[in-house]
Design a protein around this motif. Structure first.
Motif, PDB file in Angstrom:
ATOM      1  N   ASP A 449      11.953  36.528  24.565  1.00  0.00           N
ATOM      2  CA  ASP A 449      11.079  36.427  24.067  1.00  0.00           C
ATOM      3  C   ASP A 449      10.081  35.358  24.714  1.00  0.00           C
ATOM      4  O   ASP A 449       8.722  35.828  24.937  1.00  0.00           O
ATOM      5  N   LYS A 452       8.464  37.708  27.585  1.00  0.00           N
ATOM      6  CA  LYS A 452       7.246  38.336  27.231  1.00  0.00           C
ATOM      7  C   LYS A 452       6.079  37.326  27.283  1.00  0.00           C
ATOM      8  O   LYS A 452       4.860  37.790  27.512  1.00  0.00           O
ATOM      9  N   GLN A 453       5.995  36.175  26.716  1.00  0.00           N
ATOM     10  CA  GLN A 453       5.046  35.323  26.428  1.00  0.00           C
ATOM     11  C   GLN A 453       4.349  34.953  27.859  1.00  0.00           C
ATOM     12  O   GLN A 453       3.403  34.786  27.826  1.00  0.00           O
ATOM     13  N   ARG A 455       4.406  36.699  30.260  1.00  0.00           N
ATOM     14  CA  ARG A 455       3.697  37.621  31.029  1.00  0.00           C
ATOM     15  C   ARG A 455       2.202  37.887  30.351  1.00  0.00           C
ATOM     16  O   ARG A 455       1.291  38.355  31.172  1.00  0.00           O
ATOM     17  N   SER A 456       2.104  37.348  29.298  1.00  0.00           N
ATOM     18  CA  SER A 456       0.779  37.348  28.332  1.00  0.00           C
ATOM     19  C   SER A 456      -0.360  36.279  29.049  1.00  0.00           C
ATOM     20  O   SER A 456      -0.032  35.033  29.253  1.00  0.00           O
ATOM     21  N   ALA A 457      -1.364  36.936  29.288  1.00  0.00           N
ATOM     22  CA  ALA A 457      -2.577  36.227  29.711  1.00  0.00           C
ATOM     23  C   ALA A 457      -3.201  35.256  28.799  1.00  0.00           C
ATOM     24  O   ALA A 457      -3.501  34.243  29.144  1.00  0.00           O
ATOM     25  N   THR A 458      -2.941  35.545  27.439  1.00  0.00           N
ATOM     26  CA  THR A 458      -3.397  34.709  26.285  1.00  0.00           C
ATOM     27  C   THR A 458      -2.253  33.440  26.496  1.00  0.00           C
ATOM     28  O   THR A 458      -2.843  32.133  26.421  1.00  0.00           O
ATOM     29  N   PHE A 459      -1.266  33.426  26.519  1.00  0.00           N
ATOM     30  CA  PHE A 459      -0.061  32.534  26.736  1.00  0.00           C
ATOM     31  C   PHE A 459      -0.446  31.608  27.955  1.00  0.00           C
ATOM     32  O   PHE A 459      -0.420  30.372  27.682  1.00  0.00           O
ATOM     33  N   GLN A 460      -0.643  32.408  29.074  1.00  0.00           N
ATOM     34  CA  GLN A 460      -0.737  31.481  30.324  1.00  0.00           C
ATOM     35  C   GLN A 460      -2.088  30.736  30.117  1.00  0.00           C
ATOM     36  O   GLN A 460      -2.190  29.538  30.586  1.00  0.00           O
TER      37      GLN A 460
END
Length: 496
Positions: A449, A452-453, A455-460
């Motif tokens: 999980d 996946k986060q 990889r996320s531009a929002t999480f970064q």
């Protein structure tokens, strides 16, 4: 024996009495918390307060601890002690819960305490061990190392065990006298070819660091892991002459912050179950951090790498020193064989790991770049590592701890996980940094999980914003640094 006797108050704060060795002192209390400063002074410690942040520095008997509002992990000498709940400030007075006194303050005074809930009374007595008049502890062996790094010389007195000492500045140097210990000296006198230190002499229970020239200044402080006393010798800074009409103050020079994306090139770092490589995600987040920090604090941000290139651990810290950086942030993604491991962790440097997982993280991140040549002072020579730690990071220990705590607090919100806490470990990339330095494990790439986060531009972007917010908070509470503001015109990340 000493006693805290709680007296009720209609306004939520109360007075208490503090009896220690036959003397009584007033001490403030708020609910079940007690005034840190009042108690420390009653025990004979010196207390200084930062009027800007409300942080107290408490020293005495060769020890030092730092405490402030919101502190739940208390830096004591070179270790951190966790207490049950954060300290708080009420009307400018710092209060701490009972376990702070039981776990931190009383042991420094060689005392123990119990709390009588019925009488609401602390009963504290001196610990048994080596009370006055008993037989002293065994002989103390001392080794000496002298290293000059402009503008100071550090004389490291490495001890075979922890021991109390008293420093005394004399006209010709600084004396360190060990209390109630017989000292086994390595020599009677040894002269050194050093610009500031002429010699070190031993006589009885006292070591004297002899100045090479008059007018020098020195201070002595203890460190642990291994136990040692560090004597730092330097030249006094002369006050500038007063001019009749002073020119306008010059603009504050741009603050430089170095952000280090972990791994790179053939060194992929950890790899997630979906194939995401640590070297890629750290570079992506580092670029976002470099863009976010100048929006919070006026600064110039430099990246140790801005491409998929291999850089040795020592070169990363060397770049920060060369740029005269005010802060060093090394970004990584964590990995664990434990399938449930998740969340973020923030580390600062220590020669000893705070726990087994911290030790494993340091071992993993300390792997050299393939094909690189280890420098002197590597793990094959722990004595040089020990000196390197003293020279580079000991002066920044408290600030690195405070920065790590601020970053971890912000990342807990982003990760939405239980606080994994700040930790210490011997990370090679932090050793030798001459500024506050931390290593941030932004998440577990080994957890499906969290991969996946990552990889996320929002999480970064959320991670970058959290780190930038913590950096802004750090500098806002640090006097004499760049003001918190919008971006400085023209500041962009510098590629290596």
């Amino acid at each position: 024996m000493l006693v805290f006797a709680m007296l009720g108050s209609a306004i939520g704060q109360s007075a208490a009495t503090f009896t220690w060795r036959g003397e009584s002192y007033p001490i403030a209390a708020a609910g079940s918390d007690f005034s840190v400063g009042d108690a420390a002074r009653a025990l004979g410690f010196a207390v200084s307060r930062d009027t800007t942040t409300g942080v107290l520095t408490i020293t005495g008997d060769g020890h030092q601890l730092v405490a402030g509002p919101g502190t739940s992990q208390v830096p004591v000498d070179q270790r951190t002690v966790e207490i049950g709940k954060p300290m708080r400030s009420v009307r400018g007075v710092l209060y701490a819960p009972g376990d702070f006194f039981e776990k931190v303050l009383f042991p420094l005074a060689r005392a123990t305490g119990t709390f009588d809930a019925t009488k609401r009374q602390w009963i504290v007595v001196e610990s048994r061990g080596t009370p006055s008049g008993s037989e002293p502890a065994g002989p103390l062996s001392v080794d000496v190392a002298v290293v000059h790094v402009e503008p100071t010389t550090q004389v490291v007195l490495r001890e075979s065990a922890s021991a109390r000492f008293e420093p005394r500045l004399i006209e010709s140097g600084l004396q360190v006298r060990w209390i109630d210990r017989k000292v086994t000296a390595p020599f009677a006198e040894r002269r050194f070819d050093d610009p500031l230190v002429a010699a070190v002499r031993f006589e009885g229970d006292t070591a004297t660091v002899v100045f090479r020239e008059p007018g020098l200044t020195a201070r002595a402080y203890p460190l642990t892991g291994p136990d040692r006393v560090v004597v730092e010798v330097g030249r006094a800074v002369e006050a500038p002459p007063v001019e009749p009409a002073a020119p306008p103050p010059p603009a504050v020079p741009a603050l430089t912050i170095v952000v280090d994306p972990g791994h790179g090139g053939t060194e992929t770092g950890a790899v997630g179950p979906g194939g995401l490589q640590e070297k890629d995600v750290t570079l992506q987040i580092a670029r976002r951090v470099a863009a976010a920090i100048p929006r919070v604090v006026a600064s110039r941000v430099v990246l140790t790498r801005d491409s998929d290139s291999a850089i040795s651990l020592d070169d990363r810290t060397s770049l920060a020193n060369h740029e005269k950086a005010g802060l060093f942030l090394s970004l990584h993604a964590n990995s664990s064989r434990a399938t449930g491991a998740h969340g973020s962790e923030t580390y600062y440097l220590s020669l000893e790991s705070s726990d087994r997982l911290a030790s494993e993280a340091a071992r993993r991140e300390n792997q050299p770049v393939p094909g690189s040549t280890p420098l002197p002072g590597s793990a094959t020579n722990p004595d040089l590592d020990f000196i390197l730690w003293d020279l580079a990071q000991s002066a920044h220990l408290n600030e690195s701890s405070r920065l790590a705590e601020a970053i971890q607090r912000e990342l807990n919100v982003v990760s939405k996980t239980e606080n994994r806490g700040i930790k210490q470990a011997p990370f090679r990339v932090l050793a030798g940094a001459t500024m506050p330095a931390v290593l941030v494990e932004v998440g577990f790439i080994s957890h499906p999980d969290e991969e996946k986060q990552l990889r996320s531009a929002t999480f970064q972007e959320n991670v970058a914003s959290a780190i930038a917010t913590a950096v802004g908070e750090f500098f806002a509470k640090r006097p004499g640094t760049a003001p918190v503001s919008g971006p400085t015109p023209g500041t962009t990340p510098s590629a290596r």
